[in-house]
Design an enzyme around this catalytic site. Structure first.
Site, short mmCIF file in Angstrom:
data_model
loop_
_atom_site.label_atom_id
_atom_site.label_comp_id
_atom_site.label_asym_id
_atom_site.label_seq_id
_atom_site.Cartn_x
_atom_site.Cartn_y
_atom_site.Cartn_z
N ASP A 24 0.83 -1.18 0.31
CA ASP A 24 -0.31 -0.05 0.43
C ASP A 24 0.60 0.99 0.13
OD1 ASP A 24 -2.40 1.77 0.73
OD2 ASP A 24 -1.65 2.17 2.86
N ASP A 26 -0.32 5.16 0.76
CA ASP A 26 -0.89 6.09 1.37
C ASP A 26 -0.87 5.39 3.40
OD1 ASP A 26 -0.30 8.25 0.12
OD2 ASP A 26 -3.27 8.14 -0.16
N ASP A 232 -1.81 -0.86 6.36
CA ASP A 232 -2.75 -0.08 7.44
C ASP A 232 -3.44 0.29 7.43
OD1 ASP A 232 -2.37 2.04 4.92
OD2 ASP A 232 -2.61 3.25 6.82
MG LIG Z 1 -3.17 3.65 3.86
#
Ligand SMILES: [Mg+2]
Length: 294
Positions: A24, A26, A232
């Site tokens: 991922d 961001d 996240d």
């Molecule tokens: Mg993220």
């Protein structure tokens, strides 16, 4: 403590095993606030030295991911818009994978419906939720810049969407439940990223990972891929459940998303890109690909 890369250490049979990292962007490889990847650079360098592909798997658009790949000198395949499509640079594998089309120098595997379908759905239900949500197509570049903190130039990149539509919820909790139900009734799958909900098709980051892993295995004539997925957010869960090893990268503003899987989960202590570097390095150590020198 210092970490050194090694192409020969450990018990890995290079001919029968390939390593892959899916990540991922961001809040994971990029800092949640500054969008900087600086803290991750040492581990990115290790992957480069070891020739381990780093595949970006993002809710971001192709235009955004391409710009980031250029900045990080990354030449590997990538996944856009929460798994809606996989882009493989033309010629990356010896043969073009089945089920892909050639477009703008990429072999593209599409796993979801186009954006226009989701914008039409939001237009259709807007009157039922007055003032309660905003979406990129209606906000325009200035509106997107205001919602995201991005410059207008970067907002334009974020708006160059092909498969999904980001929505900012501005109403209350009860309204949100009704809104999500209306989206689902309209055939949309809604995933939650760091800042926005995203309306898209049935594809997810896990499906994209599994398809791309298979392409790597076939192209290299091997059965066993050892892959790490790092994320996240809730939209990373399908990918984190699909990889051999999951790396949960801590976020400053919320808890880590819960996983169903029992084993093979790393959790970083540090947040964002520093946590990414910590987890990737630990994974490389566990496979004997780097050694810890004191
Ligand atoms: Mg993220």
């Amino acid at each position: 403590m210092m970490t050194t890369a090694s192409n020969t250490a450990g018990d890995v049979d290079a001919a029968s095993t390939a390593f892959l990292v899916f990540s991922d962007l961001d809040g994971t490889l990029l800092d949640h606030d500054s969008y900087s990847h600086a803290a991750a650079q040492p581990a990115i360098d290790l992957l480069d030295v070891l020739a381990i592909p780093l595949v970006f798997v993002s809710s971001k658009t192709r235009a955004e991911v391409v710009a980031l790949r250029r900045r990080l000198a990354n030449g590997h395949p990538f996944v856009v818009e929460n798994g809606a499509a996989v882009f493989i640079p033309e010629g990356y594998f010896l043969a073009q994978p089945a089920g892909t089309v050639l477009r703008d120098g990429y072999w593209v595997r599409e796993l979801a419906a186009p954006r226009a379908r989701w914008v039409a759905l939001l237009e259709q239900i807007a009157a039922d939720f007055p003032g309660q949500f905003e979406y990129f197509a209606r906000a325009g570049e200035a509106g997107i810049a205001a919602m995201t903190g991005l410059s207008e130039a970067k907002a334009a990149l974020a708006n160059a969407r092909e498969y999904s539509e980001p929505v900012q919820w501005r109403g209350d909790r009860a309204g949100l439940d009704a809104f999500l139900a209306a989206c689902a009734a309209g055939g949309a799958r809604v995933s939650r990223g760091g800042r926005f909900y995203s309306l898209g098709g049935e594809a997810d980051k896990g499906e994209a990972l599994r398809w791309l892993r298979k392409q790597f295995a076939m192209a290299r004539g091997i059965r066993h891929i050892k892959d790490l997925a790092a994320g996240d957010g809730a939209n990373d869960v399908p990918m984190l459940e699909s990889a051999e090893t999951a790396l949960l990268v801590r976020a400053p503003d919320r808890d880590l998303p819960p996983l169903q899987r029992a084993g093979g989960v790393l959790c970083s202590d540090a947040e964002g890109p520093a946590g990414w570097a910590e987890g990737v390095t630990q994974w490389l150590c566990e496979h004997g690909l780097v050694t810890q020198d004191s």
